[in-house]
Design an enzyme around this catalytic site. Structure first.
Site: not given
Ligand SMILES: Cc1cc2nc3c(=O)[nH]c(=O)nc-3n(C[C@H](O)[C@H](O)[C@H](O)COP(=O)(O)OP(=O)(O)OC[C@H]3O[C@@H](n4cnc5c(N)ncnc54)[C@H](O)[C@@H]3O)c2cc1C
Length: 600
Positions: A444
């Protein structure tokens, strides 16, 4: 085996004694039937369900996890039966509109029930939680036809919902979404693409699953402004003898499920849309706006998950600390008849327990107060009052999401520490709390992104209007209580921290305007500072009621005395953290940015 007792006394204290539920919520149009008695009865029933049905499935559910075979996902043993009990009890439609078959009860009550469910079994709570988010998005943004078809199915829980945002190459930066939507002749759309990490994306609890999918139309502008939202059912609806039924398959396939650290009984799926039929929700290219309706509710829901895990972890740690005997009190044996004293005699164990407890109780107060503001926003007849309430909720959303989930993990970690080696062993269930809580800081919108939302969007919004919704009532409260000598041990430290928060807000805004990296560098610590001050306000309000009860000699069980002791811990041992945060914020971006990238 872990224990759990729903904190009903705490909830009644907040609803009725601190925040005046009857005055704040029952008085709103449409909530006349939500009397304090009804609230108490609902919470008691929810407590029974959570303690007796959901909590016993938590540990075995974690052990068994979900299974995947040829596109079919099975939840652990007992989940389907528990879901049916949950659904038949009307819990899926608790706060839904009676027009769609819901019970129309206040949102704040929904918050409290969500807490109980997630404390008992966070994995289980994911299924109705995601459905509720889908319900919100459809209710707020879909046309009447979609609402009339699908909302009753979500409200009665026979169908469930999901939120399909994430793709393999993008999570935070949704502007990069590749899933495509092509208009069809009949006004619908054909959706093609792959989503990953979709919670409740596939499972065996409901007859059908409604996916809310972000996708890009052929004429979409690039980036975040070119994304639209679609409703894509797993099975297309058809008219049956009893209304709408799940009809033919719609090209929605679950490719696999993730094997993950925690919430193992919640299915996390790869979902492939293969020319699936869908309908637009909201306006073309305005999908992020519609999705935000869902995400904001979901962010608050995730904050409540953090609170929920913090509570159950604390309960287990407190029970263990009273039972486990080890060492002697530093002031001499407290239980000389036993070979050792309970570990609760040790100051360091008390430090851990009180840290968990003081933050949890403060967080619950903020959740309840914010939940009541949502009800004011939804029901109040005066648009100006509604706007004020909505502003407050918008400001608090990133704080609740990030502060509460950081605390949920910390509380679980503290509970493990209180358990010593036993905390690391599966059968005690405490390590599961830590594993389950960990994801709440990530999904989220990762907590770092919440901090950016606070600093980059919420602070400047409306020329600082949102901030004033917090600063003004808090200022009023402090002024009204400044002269109260009995309250000064709480009010004085809060006045200092509040004044520092105001200075830092100005500093962050000015620095951020000159150099956005300065705001980015300050964001997470600023959010925590803001969060601790918010909890300080809540603690003052709780302490005031506790003092009145004690003065009226209405404290036979020592409940209010304990409340004051916890308040003191908060003001003397937790709020001072703001001093260090302030220094670190003012150090600016240089310590973060001067390191050459190649040196990492
Ligand atoms: C168990 C589980 C359930 C989930 N359920 C859902 C779901 O129901 N629906 C859905 O759509 N998704 C879901 N997700 C996905 C989840 O919402 C994302 O994993 C999350 O939003 C982070 O995205 P990412 O993994 O691509 O990380 P990234 O976007 O790659 O981020 C990696 C790190 O970089 C930081 N970062 C990225 N961009 C910036 C920025 N501009 N400025 C500062 N810091 C930044 C982030 O804070 C994070 O610490 C789920 C994930 C898991 C593991």
């Amino acid at each position: 085996m872990p224990v759990y007792k729903a904190p009903l006394k705490e909830m009644r204290f907040l609803f009725h004694e601190v925040f005046g539920f009857e005055r704040e919520v029952t008085s709103l149009p449409g909530y006349a039937e939500a009397t304090p008695d009804v609230v108490d009865a609902v919470l008691e029933e929810a407590a029974k369900l959570c303690e007796n049905e959901l909590q016993p499935l938590n540990l075995p559910g974690d052990k068994e996890g979900c299974t995947y075979e040829n596109g079919v996902v099975r939840t652990p043993k007992g989940f389907k039966e528990a879901y049916n009990t949950f659904r038949e009890g009307g819990w899926t439609g608790l706060t839904c509109d009676p027009k769609y078959g819901g019970q129309g009860l206040p949102k704040v009550l929904g918050f409290a029930v969500e807490e109980l469910v997630s404390s008992a079994n966070m994995s289980f709570g994911m299924y109705p939680g995601l459905s509720h988010g889908a319900y919100n998005a459809i209710e707020l943004h879909a046309n009447d036809d979609l609402k009339n078809q699908y909302l009753p199915k979500l409200a009665d829980g026979t169908w469930s919902g999901t939120m399909c945002l994430t793709e393999p190459h993008c999570g935070t930066d949704l502007g990069m979404i590749k899933t495509r939507a092509v208009p069809a002749d009949d006004g619908s759309f054909r959706i093609t693409g792959t989503k990953i990490f979709i919670s409740a994306g596939e499972h065996d609890l409901t007859e059908n699953i409604l996916h809310l999918v972000l996708a890009r139309l052929p004429d979409a502008p690039s980036g975040i402004k070119g994304i639209s939202l679609f409703l894509v059912p797993k099975f297309l609806p058809k008219k049956g003898a009893n209304g709408l039924e799940a009809g033919p398959a719609n090209g929605v396939r679950c490719g696999s499920i993730e094997h993950k650290m925690g919430i193992k009984a919640s299915s996390t799926c790869v979902i492939n849309f293969e020319d699936s039929k869908g309908w637009l929700v909201g306006k073309k290219h305005k999908g992020m706006r519609a999705m935000f309706a869902m995400m904001n509710a979901a962010r608050l829901g995730v904050g409540v998950q953090g609170l929920a895990i913090a509570e159950v972890a604390y309960q287990n740690a407190a029970a263990y600390a009273k039972e486990r005997i080890q060492g002697r009190s530093l002031k001499g044996a407290k239980s000389p008849e036993k070979p050792a004293d309970s570990i609760i005699v040790h100051p360091d164990v008390r430090r851990m327990l009180l840290k968990a407890r003081a933050m949890t109780e403060g967080a619950r107060a903020l959740a309840v107060w914010t939940g009541m503001r949502i009800d004011v926003f939804v029901k109040h007849p005066d648009p100006a009052v509604r706007q004020e309430a909505d502003d407050f909720v918008a400001l608090m959303t990133p704080i609740i999401k990030a502060l509460f989930t950081d605390h949920g993990y910390e509380s679980a970690n503290l509970a493990m520490q209180v358990h010593g080696g036993h905390g690391y062993i599966h059968e005690y269930g405490v390590e599961q709390f830590a594993r389950d809580a960990r994801i709440t800081q990530i999904y989220e919108g990762a907590n770092g992104i919440q901090a950016l939302d606070l600093v980059g969007r919420k602070l400047p919004m409306g020329g600082g209007r949102l901030l004033r919704r917090f600063f003004h009532p808090m200022q009023d409260f402090l002024e009204q209580n400044m002269a109260d000598a009995a309250m000064s041990e709480f009010v004085s430290p809060l006045v200092k921290a509040f004044s520092r928060l105001q200075q830092l807000t100005l500093w962050v805004a000015q620095q951020g305007m000159a150099d956005p990296e300065e705001a980015g560098a300050a964001a997470s610590e600023y959010l925590r500072f803001f969060g601790l001050v918010s909890l300080g306000w809540m603690w003052c309000r709780m302490a005031k009621v506790a003092q009145e009860k004690i003065a009226a000699k209405a404290d036979p069980e020592g409940y209010y005395t304990a409340k004051l002791a916890t308040a003191r811990f908060f003001f003397q041992k937790i709020l001072p953290e703001t001093a260090a945060l302030g220094l670190s914020i003012m150090a600016g971006k240089k310590p973060l940015m001067e390191m050459q990238e190649a040196a990492f």
